[in-house]
Design an enzyme around this catalytic site. Sequence first.
Site, PDB file in Angstrom:
ATOM      1  N   ASP A   1      27.891 -92.938-112.694  1.00 58.10           N
ATOM      2  CA  ASP A   1      26.516 -92.865-113.175  1.00 58.10           C
ATOM      3  C   ASP A   1      26.246 -91.517-113.834  1.00 58.10           C
ATOM      4  O   ASP A   1      26.296 -90.473-113.177  1.00 58.10           O
ATOM      5  CB  ASP A   1      25.545 -93.074-112.018  1.00 58.10           C
ATOM      6  CG  ASP A   1      25.498 -94.524-111.560  1.00 58.10           C
ATOM      7  OD1 ASP A   1      24.991 -94.770-110.453  1.00 58.10           O
ATOM      8  OD2 ASP A   1      25.969 -95.406-112.305  1.00 58.10           O
TER       9      ASP A   1
ATOM     10  N   ASP B   1      30.288-110.899-117.405  1.00 54.50           N
ATOM     11  CA  ASP B   1      30.185-110.480-116.006  1.00 54.50           C
ATOM     12  C   ASP B   1      28.750-110.075-115.728  1.00 54.50           C
ATOM     13  O   ASP B   1      28.068-109.530-116.595  1.00 54.50           O
ATOM     14  CB  ASP B   1      31.104-109.287-115.732  1.00 54.50           C
ATOM     15  CG  ASP B   1      32.586-109.664-115.789  1.00 54.50           C
ATOM     16  OD1 ASP B   1      32.920-110.805-115.393  1.00 54.50           O
ATOM     17  OD2 ASP B   1      33.394-108.814-116.221  1.00 54.50           O
TER      18      ASP B   1
ATOM     19  N   GLY C   1      18.173 -93.671-111.099  1.00 60.08           N
ATOM     20  CA  GLY C   1      17.963 -92.236-110.955  1.00 60.08           C
ATOM     21  C   GLY C   1      18.261 -91.677-109.586  1.00 60.08           C
ATOM     22  O   GLY C   1      18.686 -90.531-109.464  1.00 60.08           O
ATOM     23  N   PHE C   2      18.065 -92.482-108.539  1.00 59.46           N
ATOM     24  CA  PHE C   2      18.279 -91.971-107.196  1.00 59.46           C
ATOM     25  C   PHE C   2      18.878 -93.045-106.296  1.00 59.46           C
ATOM     26  O   PHE C   2      18.572 -94.237-106.429  1.00 59.46           O
ATOM     27  CB  PHE C   2      16.957 -91.491-106.578  1.00 59.46           C
ATOM     28  CG  PHE C   2      16.378 -90.283-107.253  1.00 59.46           C
ATOM     29  CD1 PHE C   2      16.792 -89.006-106.887  1.00 59.46           C
ATOM     30  CD2 PHE C   2      15.435 -90.418-108.253  1.00 59.46           C
ATOM     31  CE1 PHE C   2      16.273 -87.887-107.518  1.00 59.46           C
ATOM     32  CE2 PHE C   2      14.904 -89.304-108.886  1.00 59.46           C
ATOM     33  CZ  PHE C   2      15.327 -88.037-108.514  1.00 59.46           C
ATOM     34  N   GLY C   3      19.723 -92.626-105.370  1.00 61.69           N
ATOM     35  CA  GLY C   3      20.274 -93.537-104.374  1.00 61.69           C
ATOM     36  C   GLY C   3      19.342 -93.638-103.174  1.00 61.69           C
ATOM     37  O   GLY C   3      18.345 -92.921-103.072  1.00 61.69           O
ATOM     38  N   GLY C   4      19.666 -94.543-102.277  1.00 58.13           N
ATOM     39  CA  GLY C   4      18.920 -94.662-101.039  1.00 58.13           C
ATOM     40  C   GLY C   4      17.604 -95.411-101.136  1.00 58.13           C
ATOM     41  O   GLY C   4      16.827 -95.431-100.181  1.00 58.13           O
TER      42      GLY C   4
ATOM     43  N   HIS D   1      28.152 -95.725-116.611  1.00 61.53           N
ATOM     44  CA  HIS D   1      26.772 -96.200-116.704  1.00 61.53           C
ATOM     45  C   HIS D   1      25.899 -95.060-117.223  1.00 61.53           C
ATOM     46  O   HIS D   1      25.622 -94.097-116.511  1.00 61.53           O
ATOM     47  CB  HIS D   1      26.324 -96.659-115.299  1.00 61.53           C
ATOM     48  CG  HIS D   1      24.901 -97.099-115.228  1.00 61.53           C
ATOM     49  ND1 HIS D   1      24.234 -97.226-114.028  1.00 61.53           N
ATOM     50  CD2 HIS D   1      24.015 -97.463-116.184  1.00 61.53           C
ATOM     51  CE1 HIS D   1      23.002 -97.636-114.252  1.00 61.53           C
ATOM     52  NE2 HIS D   1      22.842 -97.777-115.555  1.00 61.53           N
TER      53      HIS D   1
END
Length: 204
Positions: free
Chosen positions: A65, A201, A172-175, A96
């Site tokens: 990313d 896919d 933009g952010f995980g979690g 990405h």
Amino acid sequence: YPLTGGLTQKIVQSVMENAIEEAGALEEYLPEAYANGVKLINALDVLTKVDELLDKAGVDMLQVDVMDGIFVPNITFGAPVISAIRKHSNMVFDVHLMIDRPERYIDDFVKAGADIITIHIESTDKVLETLRYIRSKGLKAAISVKPNTPIEEAFSYLCELDMVLIMTVEPGFGGQKLIPETLQKIKALKKYCIENNINIDIEV
């Protein structure tokens, strides 16, 4: 395996802890990280070693990313880092691009070793041209759609790409918690592809 955000930090930590436990010493993985008994670890070295471990574990694709702090409110890394870890991996790199006007940097990521380049449909007014250019370089081309973007906006591009990434959280952010409504996009896209004999896919 997305290489970004807080989740990645946990994965990196977990992978390294497991590696250390199995090997019995961190020096086996990062011998250069020790100088006169002081631990000096370069983040790129860690990413490279983790990448090698994932390779050995049989992971066949790595999603990388890239964020620019403009299209999304976060910054990660660019083509030089991807180029550095590419030298140590045979995995497919799905790059990405969560960046503004990604068409400006396609050549950089081609040279860095990307196998797939994913651009956001919302990030440029040159979606079609960019997809075609990516393919002209011998890479697979993909688009991604944010949670609030109707999946129907991607339909006109399906014959010009190889994959669609459906975001189930804001980029933009995980979690973040999954947005349940986005799952309907998967059904709609799959249905459209079947009805129109389109083979791509679908990544989530």
